[in-house]
Design an enzyme around this catalytic site. Structure first.
Site, PDB file in Angstrom:
ATOM      1  N   GLN A  15      50.679 123.640  14.233  1.00 26.66           N
ATOM      2  CA  GLN A  15      50.787 123.912  15.671  1.00 26.66           C
ATOM      3  C   GLN A  15      52.007 123.235  16.303  1.00 26.66           C
ATOM      4  OE1 GLN A  15      46.836 122.024  16.320  1.00 26.66           O
ATOM      5  NE2 GLN A  15      47.721 121.242  18.210  1.00 26.66           N
ATOM      6  N   HIS A  22      39.499 111.888  25.508  1.00 27.09           N
ATOM      7  CA  HIS A  22      38.735 112.260  24.310  1.00 27.09           C
ATOM      8  C   HIS A  22      37.309 111.692  24.393  1.00 27.09           C
ATOM      9  CE1 HIS A  22      42.968 112.073  22.598  1.00 27.09           C
ATOM     10  NE2 HIS A  22      42.624 113.298  22.287  1.00 27.09           N
TER      11      HIS A  22
HETATM   12  P1  AMP Z   1      44.291 116.418  21.442  1.00 25.67           P
HETATM   13  O1  AMP Z   1      43.940 115.226  20.631  1.00 25.67           O
HETATM   14  O2  AMP Z   1      45.405 116.196  22.398  1.00 25.67           O
HETATM   15  O3  AMP Z   1      44.455 117.663  20.601  1.00 25.67           O
HETATM   16  O4  AMP Z   1      43.036 116.694  22.351  1.00 25.67           O
HETATM   17  C1  AMP Z   1      41.754 116.874  21.791  1.00 25.67           C
HETATM   18  C2  AMP Z   1      40.816 117.373  22.876  1.00 25.67           C
HETATM   19  O5  AMP Z   1      40.751 116.414  23.919  1.00 25.67           O
HETATM   20  C3  AMP Z   1      41.297 118.697  23.497  1.00 25.67           C
HETATM   21  O6  AMP Z   1      40.171 119.514  23.724  1.00 25.67           O
HETATM   22  C4  AMP Z   1      41.918 118.230  24.785  1.00 25.67           C
HETATM   23  O7  AMP Z   1      41.883 119.203  25.808  1.00 25.67           O
HETATM   24  C5  AMP Z   1      41.017 117.047  25.152  1.00 25.67           C
HETATM   25  N1  AMP Z   1      41.712 116.148  26.069  1.00 25.67           N
HETATM   26  C6  AMP Z   1      42.932 115.572  25.893  1.00 25.67           C
HETATM   27  N2  AMP Z   1      43.279 114.859  26.989  1.00 25.67           N
HETATM   28  C7  AMP Z   1      42.258 114.994  27.863  1.00 25.67           C
HETATM   29  C8  AMP Z   1      42.017 114.491  29.190  1.00 25.67           C
HETATM   30  N3  AMP Z   1      42.898 113.722  29.828  1.00 25.67           N
HETATM   31  N4  AMP Z   1      40.847 114.828  29.795  1.00 25.67           N
HETATM   32  C9  AMP Z   1      39.947 115.622  29.157  1.00 25.67           C
HETATM   33  N5  AMP Z   1      40.118 116.126  27.920  1.00 25.67           N
HETATM   34  C10 AMP Z   1      41.255 115.813  27.281  1.00 25.67           C
END
Ligand code: AMP
Length: 287
Positions: free
Chosen positions: A66, A42
């Site tokens: 979701q 993030h």
């Molecule tokens: P989430 O909190 O899992 O919904 O993720 C929020 C954003 O962070 C989304 O756009 C994810 O694709 C991105 N994200 C989560 N994990 C990673 C990672 N390891 N590397 C890059 N972006 C990430």
């Protein structure tokens, strides 16, 4: 070093009010949508937004629509105070963290459904998941009205679906895709990694190992997807009795399978280690 704490906003009306002056003076507004439990993945999105925008908004919202009925909505990690600290260190200006009643309180009758791109991969195993993602992200876009918005390649299908939604609905913003951030051994960072025991954490690496094995055989000249898929599955099988939701080579644009690989290929996988579902992917250019 502790950074300046971002302004925490709980309501849609306050969020709109806060953005008004920036929209009026032509500032570039960046939005990073998240479900919180922020990690270095993030943070890479927040850093990129900070470097490209005048004002950076992070949303922290575990979106119930979701999650499927048997998924991990209730036990999904929630740690807003730590997330605010992290956002402060990354120079975020505003954190939008609404309650469910604020986002869906009036009852909602509208869902955004992107058709074909959601039929396979995670869409097969998480019915309705992408409708929930598209709807909440569209709501966030309408609330914050960003010029740029940042998503991770880690969720490859999500970003492909959202790009399509933005194109189809003529949403006036640009999606920036940021590379997957990994742990030292290669495991893709994920808020769900916190659910893994020490033993499971070691086992979880088999997903990235499988994707790398797939990439290696493509580089060696094998372009038949059924062979590549079998090689990737064998790597997971050798690591333990883990359920593989999918592990396959697909066309990176359409997310459809193709027997003879060509162009940009997405190697994508989802496996379950105990009760924890992990996803990962690699992009490979096939010449
Ligand atoms: P989430 O909190 O899992 O919904 O993720 C929020 C954003 O962070 C989304 O756009 C994810 O694709 C991105 N994200 C989560 N994990 C990673 C990672 N390891 N590397 C890059 N972006 C990430």
């Amino acid at each position: 070093m502790p950074g300046k704490q971002p302004v925490l906003i709980r309501t849609i009306a306050e969020m709109r009010q806060a953005m008004k002056p920036y929209k009026a003076n032509g500032s570039r507004v960046g939005l990073v949508p998240t479900m919180g439990a922020l990690h270095a993945g993030h943070a890479s999105l927040l850093k990129r937004a900070r470097s490209e925008c005048n004002v950076v908004v992070a949303s922290v919202y575990v979106n119930p629509t979701q999650f499927g009925p048997n998924e991990d909505f209730n036990k999904y990690p929630r740690q807003l105070p730590l997330d605010l600290d992290r956002c402060g260190r990354e120079g975020v200006d505003y954190v939008f963290a609404p309650a469910d009643a604020e986002m869906y309180g009036g009852g909602t009758q509208t869902l955004i459904h992107v058709a074909k791109l959601t039929e396979r991969l995670c869409g097969t195993f998480r019915p309705g998941h992408f409708d929930g993602v598209c709807t909440v992200v569209a709501k966030l876009f309408n609330i914050v009205q960003p010029d740029l918005t940042y998503f991770g390649q880690k969720d490859a299908q999500q970003v492909t679906v959202l790009k399509r939604m933005v194109a189809d609905l003529n949403v006036p913003l640009q999606i920036v895709v940021c590379p997957t951030i990994r742990e030292g051994d290669g495991l893709a960072m994920s808020s769900r990694n916190a659910f893994l025991s020490v033993e499971q954490r070691k086992q979880a690496l088999c997903l990235y190992n499988a994707l790398q094995a797939g990439r290696n055989v493509i580089v060696q000249g094998i372009k038949t997807s059924s062979r590549i898929n079998a090689i990737m599955r064998d790597v997971v099988l050798a690591a333990g009795p883990f359920a593989t939701d999918y592990l396959e080579a697909v066309d990176a644009q359409t997310l459809q399978p193709m027997e003879e690989l060509a162009g940009t290929v997405l190697l994508a996988g989802a496996i379950r280690i105990g009760a924890t579902r992990l996803i990962d992917n690699l992009l490979v250019d096939v010449t």
